[in-house]
Design an enzyme around this catalytic site. Structure first.
Site, PDB file in Angstrom:
ATOM      1  N   LYS A 105       3.552  49.871  72.042  1.00 33.05           N
ATOM      2  CA  LYS A 105       2.400  50.272  72.851  1.00 33.05           C
ATOM      3  C   LYS A 105       2.474  51.753  73.231  1.00 33.05           C
ATOM      4  O   LYS A 105       1.461  52.446  73.256  1.00 33.05           O
ATOM      5  CB  LYS A 105       2.319  49.442  74.130  1.00 33.05           C
TER       6      LYS A 105
ATOM      7  N   ARG B 240       4.656  43.715  80.809  1.00 31.03           N
ATOM      8  CA  ARG B 240       4.347  45.124  80.983  1.00 31.03           C
ATOM      9  C   ARG B 240       3.927  45.382  82.425  1.00 31.03           C
ATOM     10  O   ARG B 240       3.307  44.546  83.062  1.00 31.03           O
ATOM     11  CB  ARG B 240       3.203  45.547  80.053  1.00 31.03           C
TER      12      ARG B 240
ATOM     13  N   TYR C 188      11.828  45.188  78.984  1.00 31.08           N
ATOM     14  CA  TYR C 188      10.878  44.233  78.445  1.00 31.08           C
ATOM     15  C   TYR C 188       9.863  44.824  77.467  1.00 31.08           C
ATOM     16  O   TYR C 188       9.178  45.791  77.798  1.00 31.08           O
ATOM     17  CB  TYR C 188      10.105  43.522  79.583  1.00 31.08           C
TER      18      TYR C 188
ATOM     19  N   HIS D 147      -5.609  48.434  69.115  1.00 31.23           N
ATOM     20  CA  HIS D 147      -4.930  47.176  69.458  1.00 31.23           C
ATOM     21  C   HIS D 147      -5.562  46.044  68.640  1.00 31.23           C
ATOM     22  O   HIS D 147      -6.338  45.253  69.157  1.00 31.23           O
ATOM     23  CB  HIS D 147      -5.105  46.928  70.965  1.00 31.23           C
TER      24      HIS D 147
ATOM     25  N   ASN E 210     -11.395  28.566  63.450  1.00 32.68           N
ATOM     26  CA  ASN E 210     -12.047  29.887  63.555  1.00 32.68           C
ATOM     27  C   ASN E 210     -12.448  30.425  62.184  1.00 32.68           C
ATOM     28  O   ASN E 210     -13.273  31.335  62.086  1.00 32.68           O
ATOM     29  CB  ASN E 210     -11.133  30.879  64.281  1.00 32.68           C
TER      30      ASN E 210
ATOM     31  N   ASP F 192      -0.912  43.126  65.852  1.00 37.98           N
ATOM     32  CA  ASP F 192      -1.052  43.781  67.166  1.00 37.98           C
ATOM     33  C   ASP F 192      -1.653  45.186  67.095  1.00 37.98           C
ATOM     34  O   ASP F 192      -2.440  45.543  67.953  1.00 37.98           O
ATOM     35  CB  ASP F 192       0.320  43.854  67.850  1.00 37.98           C
TER      36      ASP F 192
ATOM     37  N   SER G  94       6.777  34.346  77.812  1.00 35.60           N
ATOM     38  CA  SER G  94       7.973  34.315  76.949  1.00 35.60           C
ATOM     39  C   SER G  94       7.537  34.581  75.514  1.00 35.60           C
ATOM     40  O   SER G  94       6.432  34.216  75.118  1.00 35.60           O
ATOM     41  CB  SER G  94       8.693  32.975  77.064  1.00 35.60           C
ATOM     42  N   ARG G  95       8.418  35.217  74.750  1.00 40.55           N
ATOM     43  CA  ARG G  95       8.007  35.698  73.432  1.00 40.55           C
ATOM     44  C   ARG G  95       9.104  35.528  72.394  1.00 40.55           C
ATOM     45  O   ARG G  95      10.271  35.327  72.726  1.00 40.55           O
ATOM     46  CB  ARG G  95       7.611  37.182  73.516  1.00 40.55           C
TER      47      ARG G  95
ATOM     48  N   SER H  66      -4.429  41.433  75.249  1.00 40.34           N
ATOM     49  CA  SER H  66      -3.117  40.797  75.226  1.00 40.34           C
ATOM     50  C   SER H  66      -3.226  39.300  75.510  1.00 40.34           C
ATOM     51  O   SER H  66      -3.935  38.886  76.429  1.00 40.34           O
ATOM     52  CB  SER H  66      -2.219  41.452  76.273  1.00 40.34           C
ATOM     53  N   ALA H  67      -2.498  38.520  74.714  1.00 37.94           N
ATOM     54  CA  ALA H  67      -2.449  37.054  74.855  1.00 37.94           C
ATOM     55  C   ALA H  67      -3.831  36.414  74.749  1.00 37.94           C
ATOM     56  O   ALA H  67      -4.146  35.462  75.459  1.00 37.94           O
ATOM     57  CB  ALA H  67      -1.736  36.660  76.154  1.00 37.94           C
ATOM     58  N   CYS H  68      -4.660  36.926  73.865  1.00 34.41           N
ATOM     59  CA  CYS H  68      -5.995  36.352  73.635  1.00 34.41           C
ATOM     60  C   CYS H  68      -6.199  35.895  72.193  1.00 34.41           C
ATOM     61  O   CYS H  68      -7.322  35.636  71.778  1.00 34.41           O
ATOM     62  CB  CYS H  68      -7.085  37.340  74.027  1.00 34.41           C
TER      63      CYS H  68
HETATM   64  P1  GTP Z   1      -0.377  39.934  72.544  1.00 38.58           P
HETATM   65  O1  GTP Z   1       0.857  39.770  71.733  1.00 38.58           O
HETATM   66  O2  GTP Z   1      -0.101  39.912  74.000  1.00 38.58           O
HETATM   67  O3  GTP Z   1      -1.134  41.171  72.177  1.00 38.58           O
HETATM   68  O4  GTP Z   1      -1.286  38.606  72.341  1.00 38.58           O
HETATM   69  P2  GTP Z   1      -2.148  37.997  71.149  1.00 38.58           P
HETATM   70  O5  GTP Z   1      -3.520  38.535  71.234  1.00 38.58           O
HETATM   71  O6  GTP Z   1      -1.430  38.143  69.870  1.00 38.58           O
HETATM   72  O7  GTP Z   1      -2.258  36.450  71.547  1.00 38.58           O
HETATM   73  P3  GTP Z   1      -1.717  35.111  70.854  1.00 38.58           P
HETATM   74  O8  GTP Z   1      -2.244  34.912  69.460  1.00 38.58           O
HETATM   75  O9  GTP Z   1      -0.248  35.086  71.003  1.00 38.58           O
HETATM   76  O10 GTP Z   1      -2.387  33.980  71.741  1.00 38.58           O
HETATM   77  C1  GTP Z   1      -2.166  33.871  73.116  1.00 38.58           C
HETATM   78  C2  GTP Z   1      -2.541  32.495  73.611  1.00 38.58           C
HETATM   79  O11 GTP Z   1      -3.892  32.156  73.237  1.00 38.58           O
HETATM   80  C3  GTP Z   1      -1.654  31.401  73.030  1.00 38.58           C
HETATM   81  O12 GTP Z   1      -1.236  30.559  74.085  1.00 38.58           O
HETATM   82  C4  GTP Z   1      -2.548  30.681  72.057  1.00 38.58           C
HETATM   83  O13 GTP Z   1      -2.185  29.319  71.936  1.00 38.58           O
HETATM   84  C5  GTP Z   1      -3.951  30.875  72.633  1.00 38.58           C
HETATM   85  N1  GTP Z   1      -4.993  30.894  71.561  1.00 38.58           N
HETATM   86  C6  GTP Z   1      -4.956  31.619  70.416  1.00 38.58           C
HETATM   87  N2  GTP Z   1      -6.044  31.375  69.631  1.00 38.58           N
HETATM   88  C7  GTP Z   1      -6.805  30.478  70.307  1.00 38.58           C
HETATM   89  C8  GTP Z   1      -8.056  29.824  70.027  1.00 38.58           C
HETATM   90  O14 GTP Z   1      -8.685  30.032  68.989  1.00 38.58           O
HETATM   91  N3  GTP Z   1      -8.526  28.970  70.977  1.00 38.58           N
HETATM   92  C9  GTP Z   1      -7.841  28.721  72.135  1.00 38.58           C
HETATM   93  N4  GTP Z   1      -8.374  27.857  73.009  1.00 38.58           N
HETATM   94  N5  GTP Z   1      -6.658  29.297  72.432  1.00 38.58           N
HETATM   95  C10 GTP Z   1      -6.132  30.177  71.535  1.00 38.58           C
HETATM   96  C1  SPV Z   2       0.639  43.003  74.721  1.00 35.34           C
HETATM   97  O1  SPV Z   2       0.825  42.844  75.930  1.00 35.34           O
HETATM   98  O2  SPV Z   2      -0.497  43.304  74.248  1.00 35.34           O
HETATM   99  C2  SPV Z   2       1.751  42.797  73.770  1.00 35.34           C
HETATM  100  C3  SPV Z   2       3.093  42.544  74.316  1.00 35.34           C
HETATM  101  O3  SPV Z   2       1.551  42.872  72.563  1.00 35.34           O
HETATM  102  S1  SPV Z   2       3.930  43.999  74.786  1.00 35.34           S
HETATM  103  O4  SPV Z   2       4.610  44.523  73.600  1.00 35.34           O
HETATM  104  O5  SPV Z   2       4.881  43.648  75.816  1.00 35.34           O
HETATM  105  O6  SPV Z   2       2.993  44.978  75.256  1.00 35.34           O
HETATM  106 MN    MN Z   3      -0.689  43.250  72.117  1.00 31.38          MN
END
Ligand code: GTP
Ligand code: SPV
Ligand code: MN
Length: 589
Positions: free
Chosen positions: A210, A73, A201, A230, A501, A277, A373-374, A252-254
């Protein structure tokens, strides 16, 4: 006589000048036809849109490579367009609607020349849900058409549902020439309209996600008295069989996707997935908060996904389901024609193409798969799918969890004292940035409710709206904060995370049911160590204590940073937030 929908499509075609218009019906036959078109007729950056993967190992799976400048994004090119700037607030880029439209018209004039315009009719939410919205997106790439088929409930019945009405959400999307200088994602919340040019993308191009379900819908929710968030939605089944529904907001990605389908490390517990999400939250007639997931698929981060970390996602990806599965910007194992990413199961394959399709050299120090990458996969593929998934009313929420990536300071879990105190905890959230957006990675930024990039109006008004919703509920969810990412002095994660967790979720459920006493700290209630089930976990008492350490000096510095951030919204900020600020400050002294 043409319907408002036909008229609108016709007007957009006059502007963008496609060679043909294709009205999608969402059928299984059609999606395979679109994949064929993507493999044989369309290309992006000189490569076919789709590459068919090993169908034995990865049924119905295809690889897509986006343009190398178009991999996340782009928040700096994302605008909300209201007649007045104040509505947008300092958390959004703003442009006046007419100025934005003039600019976008220029960029869109003839942008679909020689291409097919796909008309995508889809619902956000189950069609029978009173909270669902009928939407139409136009796009000029089969990648977006197939992605939307996976991510939303796409069907020609949506066209009948819209009928002669002009009450539908509009999205106009073109990849344009993929020039990063001419890439804009424009939102017109008053018109329920999103206009995106120059990116193919994810969140920039799948306009139901989003753009509509968060930025525009958050503003609609402000008008109509509900919340677009979110958040993941999950059911936690405890050993006695009872299911407690919770939501969790993480940036995002957390870790949302991982949490949404976690495999419990504690026997007797089971997680049921409702969404990974986005949650739309309404106050029900019973005075509780009810959640639906407007989407029907996952657009999840590939790196780090494995049988170890997220076995249920691996099963989801490998399932021969109704919908195809897409991989975007992963690496490719050329000996087996399989997708690959850092953190995947097994030994690293010998021969890899990187995410751009170039031979990858393991000594180069680069990642083979792009960090953002997704995969795009249907939620109906998941073995943990909740039986309530198509319940039009959604599920009643007992707890809301907020979390970020904080290597320091924030305890593993704490519960806020009440709704208002919880709204403040969520408002002062921070997180270290990730590759999900084009930005510097790993720097701390404030991200209230994980909504900084997605709240379509001023955040001060947003906090006010949260407080108001709280006052309308007789039975509000309890509010918790979590942090899976605290590190020790050597930079190692102190908490194992993932399936473990559940130990934190178990304590949360106990608090909801009044079965755990906890220990009061200035920031909230944390577990007494004996209240956490650590059976089978090799973790020292020292580490456990550190995970809950609250250092007043460090917290005071945190509050200074919070104040600087929140002051931006001074003109719309509710007084209650400053009261909470002062209370916490006093507690820490
Ligand atoms: P968006 O799709 O961007 O909104 O992301 P998301 O919040 O769905 O994140 P996602 O679950 O894909 O996790 C992103 C990264 O965090 C991955 O590389 C996971 O391996 C890592 N991760 C997820 N849960 C944990 C956790 O409990 N501990 C740790 N250390 N890493 C984690
Ligand atoms: C985020 O970035 O929080 C996502 C991926 O879930 S995207 O759909 O590209 O925004
Ligand atoms: Mn997201």
């Amino acid at each position: 006589m043409a319907t408002p929908l036909e008229k609108w499509v016709d007007e957009q075609a006059k502007l963008t000048k496609p060679k043909s218009i294709y009205w999608c019906d969402g059928s299984e036959d059609e999606v395979h036809k679109l994949l064929e078109i993507g493999m044989r007729e369309e290309s992006i950056n000189g490569q076919p849109v789709f590459h068919e993967l090993n169908q034995k190992a990865w049924p119905k799976s295809y690889l897509h490579r986006s343009h190398p400048t178009d991999v996340a994004r782009t928040e700096h090119l994302t605008y909300v367009c209201y007649p007045d700037r104040l509505t947008a607030g300092p958390n959004n880029n703003w442009m006046a609607p007419e100025e934005a439209k003039t600019m976008m018209r220029k960029l869109s004039d003839g942008c679909m020349a020689g291409k097919t315009m796909y008309v995508l009719p889809y619902m956000m939410g189950h069609p029978n849900s009173p909270y669902a919205k009928a939407c139409i997106q136009l796009t000029d790439t089969s990648y977006v058409a197939v992605s939307m088929r996976i991510m939303t409930r796409m069907s020609k019945s949506v066209i009948n549902k819209i009928g002669k009405s002009d009450n539908f959400v509009k999205g106009l999307h073109s990849i344009g020439d993929l020039d990063p200088e001419k890439r804009f994602v424009m939102h017109f919340p008053l018109e329920h309209f999103v206009w995106s040019v120059g990116s193919g993308y994810g969140g920039n191009a799948l306009l139901g996600k989003k753009c509509f379900a968060l930025r525009v819908a958050s503003w609609v929710g402000l008008q109509e008295g509900w919340l677009a968030e979110h958040m993941v939605i999950l059911g936690i089944q405890s050993p006695d069989g009872e299911i407690t529904y919770v939501t969790a907001a993480l940036p995002s990605a957390c870790g949302k996707t991982n949490l949404a389908m976690m495999e419990s490390a504690l026997p007797g517990y089971k997680i049921w997935t409702l969404g990974d999400d986005i949650a739309w939250l309404n106050v029900g007639p019973d005075g509780r908060l009810w959640a639906i997931n407007p989407e029907s698929g996952f657009f999840g981060v590939a790196p780090g996904t494995s049988m170890n970390t997220n076995p249920n996602m691996m099963r989801t990806l490998k399932k021969d389901g109704f919908c195809p599965t897409l991989f975007t910007n992963t690496a490719l194992d050329t000996d087996n024609n399989e997708p690959w990413w850092e953190g995947a199961d097994g030994a690293r394959p010998t021969n890899l193409l990187d995410w751009q399709g170039k031979r990858w050299d393991s000594s180069s120090g680069t990642k083979a798969a792009h960090p953002n990458s997704r995969f795009t996969v249907s939620m109906y593929n998941t073995p943990t799918l909740s039986k309530e998934i198509d319940n039009p009313k959604g599920v009643p929420i007992s707890a809301m969890i907020f979390g970020g990536k904080r290597t320091q300071l924030i305890p593993l879990v704490f519960e806020s004292f009440n709704w208002q105190n919880g709204v403040f905890a969520a408002a002062r959230m921070g997180s270290e940035t990730t590759a999900a957006a084009a930005q510097k990675v790993g720097v701390l930024r404030r991200d209230p409710m994980a909504m900084l990039p997605f709240c379509g109006y001023s955040m001060g008004d947003y906090f006010k709206h949260w407080l108001k919703i709280g006052k309308r509920m007789q039975n509000p969810p309890k509010i918790f904060s979590v942090n899976w990412f605290r590190q020790d002095d050597s930079g190692k994660f102190m908490w194992p995370g993932f399936g473990d967790n559940i130990r934190v979720l178990e304590w949360i459920i106990k608090r909801v049911k009044g079965e755990a006493q906890g220990r009061v700290t200035p920031v909230g209630v944390v577990p007494k160590l004996e209240e956490l089930n650590l059976a089978g976990l090799d973790i020292g008492e020292d580490t456990m204590e550190k995970l809950f350490e609250i250092n007043p000096g460090e917290w005071k510095n945190e509050l200074k940073d919070v104040k600087i951030f929140l002051r931006q919204f001074a003109d719309t900020m509710p007084e209650e937030m400053w009261q909470e600020y002062k209370n916490l400050e006093a507690q820490l002294s």
